[in-house]
Design an enzyme around this catalytic site. Structure first.
Site, short mmCIF file in Angstrom:
data_model
loop_
_atom_site.label_atom_id
_atom_site.label_comp_id
_atom_site.label_asym_id
_atom_site.label_seq_id
_atom_site.Cartn_x
_atom_site.Cartn_y
_atom_site.Cartn_z
N TYR A 1 0.56 4.31 -2.64
CA TYR A 1 -0.16 5.26 -2.39
C TYR A 1 -0.15 6.01 -1.24
CZ TYR A 1 -5.34 6.78 -2.13
OH TYR A 1 -6.18 7.70 -2.09
N ARG B 1 0.68 -1.21 -0.06
CA ARG B 1 0.04 -0.05 -0.10
C ARG B 1 0.74 1.33 0.11
NH1 ARG B 1 -5.46 -1.81 2.18
NH2 ARG B 1 -6.24 0.25 2.13
N GLN C 1 -12.61 -5.96 10.81
CA GLN C 1 -12.21 -4.64 10.58
C GLN C 1 -13.23 -3.44 10.29
OE1 GLN C 1 -12.04 -7.19 8.29
NE2 GLN C 1 -11.70 -6.34 6.29
N ARG D 1 -13.08 -1.85 -4.70
CA ARG D 1 -13.40 -1.03 -3.39
C ARG D 1 -14.67 -1.89 -2.64
NH1 ARG D 1 -12.24 5.29 -4.06
NH2 ARG D 1 -12.86 4.82 -6.33
N ARG E 1 -7.05 -2.22 10.56
CA ARG E 1 -7.68 -2.78 11.30
C ARG E 1 -9.08 -1.88 11.57
NH1 ARG E 1 -3.72 -4.03 15.47
NH2 ARG E 1 -3.06 -2.37 14.33
P1 NAD Z 1 -11.22 7.53 -9.17
O1 NAD Z 1 -9.94 6.40 -9.60
O2 NAD Z 1 -12.58 7.22 -9.67
O3 NAD Z 1 -10.45 8.83 -9.96
C1 NAD Z 1 -9.18 9.00 -10.08
C2 NAD Z 1 -9.18 9.80 -11.41
O4 NAD Z 1 -7.73 10.35 -11.59
C3 NAD Z 1 -9.42 8.94 -12.71
O5 NAD Z 1 -10.29 9.64 -13.48
C4 NAD Z 1 -8.48 8.70 -13.25
O6 NAD Z 1 -8.49 8.35 -14.65
C5 NAD Z 1 -7.47 9.99 -12.86
N1 NAD Z 1 -5.95 9.51 -12.75
C6 NAD Z 1 -5.11 8.87 -12.26
N2 NAD Z 1 -3.87 8.90 -12.73
C7 NAD Z 1 -3.77 9.92 -13.38
C8 NAD Z 1 -2.73 10.78 -14.17
N3 NAD Z 1 -1.47 10.11 -13.96
N4 NAD Z 1 -2.90 11.68 -14.81
C9 NAD Z 1 -4.21 11.91 -14.80
N5 NAD Z 1 -5.16 11.66 -14.51
C10 NAD Z 1 -5.26 10.42 -13.46
O7 NAD Z 1 -10.71 7.66 -7.55
P2 NAD Z 1 -11.77 8.65 -6.70
O8 NAD Z 1 -12.41 7.84 -5.56
O9 NAD Z 1 -12.54 9.35 -7.65
O10 NAD Z 1 -10.49 9.28 -5.97
C11 NAD Z 1 -10.27 10.81 -6.14
C12 NAD Z 1 -9.17 11.26 -5.43
O11 NAD Z 1 -9.93 11.29 -4.04
C13 NAD Z 1 -7.95 10.59 -5.45
O12 NAD Z 1 -6.72 11.31 -5.62
C14 NAD Z 1 -7.94 9.73 -4.23
O13 NAD Z 1 -6.71 9.31 -3.64
C15 NAD Z 1 -8.55 10.71 -3.37
N6 NAD Z 1 -9.34 9.74 -2.42
C16 NAD Z 1 -10.53 9.17 -2.54
C17 NAD Z 1 -11.31 8.57 -1.62
C18 NAD Z 1 -12.61 7.57 -1.62
O14 NAD Z 1 -12.90 7.11 -0.86
N7 NAD Z 1 -13.13 7.74 -2.93
C19 NAD Z 1 -10.67 8.28 -0.04
C20 NAD Z 1 -9.54 8.92 -0.14
C21 NAD Z 1 -8.83 9.66 -0.96
N1 UDP Z 2 -12.92 -5.71 1.74
C1 UDP Z 2 -13.69 -6.66 1.83
N2 UDP Z 2 -14.02 -7.30 0.60
C2 UDP Z 2 -14.11 -6.90 -0.47
C3 UDP Z 2 -13.39 -5.62 -0.52
C4 UDP Z 2 -12.64 -5.00 0.35
O1 UDP Z 2 -13.86 -7.12 2.83
O2 UDP Z 2 -14.38 -7.22 -1.58
C5 UDP Z 2 -12.48 -5.02 2.78
C6 UDP Z 2 -11.02 -4.50 2.88
O3 UDP Z 2 -10.16 -5.72 3.23
C7 UDP Z 2 -10.74 -3.54 3.85
C8 UDP Z 2 -11.99 -2.90 3.64
O4 UDP Z 2 -13.15 -3.73 3.07
O5 UDP Z 2 -10.70 -3.92 5.14
C9 UDP Z 2 -12.21 -1.53 2.88
O6 UDP Z 2 -11.62 -1.75 1.61
P1 UDP Z 2 -11.55 -0.77 0.42
O7 UDP Z 2 -10.62 -1.37 -0.62
O8 UDP Z 2 -12.80 -0.29 -0.13
O9 UDP Z 2 -10.83 0.48 0.91
P2 UDP Z 2 -9.57 0.91 1.83
O10 UDP Z 2 -8.97 -0.49 2.45
O11 UDP Z 2 -8.41 1.55 1.18
O12 UDP Z 2 -9.96 1.49 3.03
#
Ligand code: NAD
Ligand code: UDP
Length: 308
Positions: A143, A140, A207, A184, A272
């Site tokens: 990221y 991880r 978790q 996700r 967790r």
């Molecule tokens: P997503 O994957 O749907 O969107 C990400 C977008 O970025 C996509 O359209 C992808 O094509 C574009 N992208 C990726 N790499 C690129 C690059 N090198 N150049 C140009 N475009 C690029 O994800 P999301 O859930 O919409 O997340 C958006 C942002 O929010 C991300 O930065 C993510 O880390 C952050 N974030 C999201 C969550 C969540 O739960 N959704 C949680 C924490 C942080």
């Molecule tokens: N998870 C799960 N089953 C799935 C996908 C995810 O049990 O099919 C669990 C994963 O192990 C984690 C939580 O759900 O504990 C959230 O996972 P996700 O990938 O959505 O986001 P993140 O781990 O980045 O919070």
């Protein structure tokens, strides 16, 4: 205002573009379509105040804008681990390119950081003052450490070059336009339930995560960008905390699916527990989530029923 949204074709980015155009702004959406797609922008393509540019944030870009929202980065673990070196480059070089542009054109720049900066947290719930518990060399890390380095860059450009920054740490967010195969948990469980497939709970399912509905999150973004009390970081998320087993049961009930729950191995370094402390967001943004999990799940299920 003229506003640049990187990653604007993704899940959160497309909802943000919708909201900004609705509010009367001119929006440039920049995306390389790694995890995003044009279908997310169907309502905006052809709109006179919306432009879509295919571009990678790793390469520099120049636009005369007043605001930059930097969202470009794959967000789901399978997607960001697919090409981990590229993920780190996207976070770090994307941040440098956004900050360089912001400095040059004097734009305010917003970073979509993440609760992953807290890693597998030893403090619960997580306040912004917690420095986190992150493995720097695990699966991880591309990221987590990429996002942590981006935060460092944001604060150094702010201190050294007076760049006007805003940093939010986003906790798990869900809703319509999540990619059905992005791995996700919310999209996985809903898609599995609707297809009559087994729901894959990783580990024993004890978790926890806290799930915020997308509309609440976008409201938080807009409020954060336009206030002047803090540059952040500010946590944005829903403080309701659920186990993954509880989530699977809720999805089965709401979809009235006959699918079964099966257990699969827990991914390495899977945090967790996770729950945001949102006291700061409540105070400075006057923000808190409004959509309860059951309601948000119903809306997301309706979306997947239509699109699958
Ligand atoms: P997503 O994957 O749907 O969107 C990400 C977008 O970025 C996509 O359209 C992808 O094509 C574009 N992208 C990726 N790499 C690129 C690059 N090198 N150049 C140009 N475009 C690029 O994800 P999301 O859930 O919409 O997340 C958006 C942002 O929010 C991300 O930065 C993510 O880390 C952050 N974030 C999201 C969550 C969540 O739960 N959704 C949680 C924490 C942080
Ligand atoms: N998870 C799960 N089953 C799935 C996908 C995810 O049990 O099919 C669990 C994963 O192990 C984690 C939580 O759900 O504990 C959230 O996972 P996700 O990938 O959505 O986001 P993140 O781990 O980045 O919070």
């Amino acid at each position: 205002m003229r506003i640049l949204v990187t990653g604007g074709a993704g899940f959160l980015g497309s909802h943000l573009c919708d909201r900004l155009v609705q509010n009367g702004h001119d929006v440039v959406c920049l995306d390389n379509f790694f995890t995003g797609n044009k279908a997310n922008l169907t309502g905006l393509l052809g709109h006179p105040r919306f432009e879509l540019v295919r571009h990678d944030v790793i390469d520099p870009f120049k636009y005369e804008v007043d605001r930059i929202f930097n969202l470009a980065c794959p967000a789901s673990p399978p997607h960001y681990q697919y090409n981990p070196i590229k993920t780190t480059k996207t976070s770090v070089m994307g941040a440098i390119n956004c900050l360089g542009l912001a400095k040059r054109v004097k734009a305010r720049v917003f970073q979509a950081s993440t609760s992953e900066v807290y890693g597998d947290p030893a403090v619960h719930p997580q306040p912004e003052s917690y420095w986190g518990n992150v493995n720097p060399i695990g699966r991880r890390s591309c990221y987590d450490e990429g996002k942590r380095c981006a935060e460092t860059l944001f604060f150094d450009y702010h201190r050294e070059n007076k760049v006007d920054i805003r940093v939010v740490r986003i906790f798990n967010t869900y809703g319509p336009r999540m990619h059905p195969n992005d791995g996700r948990v919310v999209s996985n469980f809903i898609v599995q339930a609707l297809r009559g497939e087994d729901l894959t709970v990783y580990g024993n399912g004890a978790q926890t995560r806290s799930f915020c509905y997308v509309d609440d999150m976008i409201e938080g973004f807009v409020r954060m960008m336009e206030q002047t009390e803090t540059v952040g970081p500010v946590n944005l998320g829903n403080p309701g905390e659920f186990t993954m087993l509880g989530l699977a049961e809720a999805v089965l009930k709401l979809t009235r699916s006959k699918s079964k729950i099966v257990h699969q191995p827990l991914p390495v370094d899977d945090p967790r527990q996770r729950r945001p402390d949102i006291a700061l967001a409540r105070k400075v943004l006057k923000w808190q989530p409004k959509v309860p999990l059951t309601e948000g799940l119903k809306r997301t299920i309706a979306y997947f029923r239509k699109t699958l």
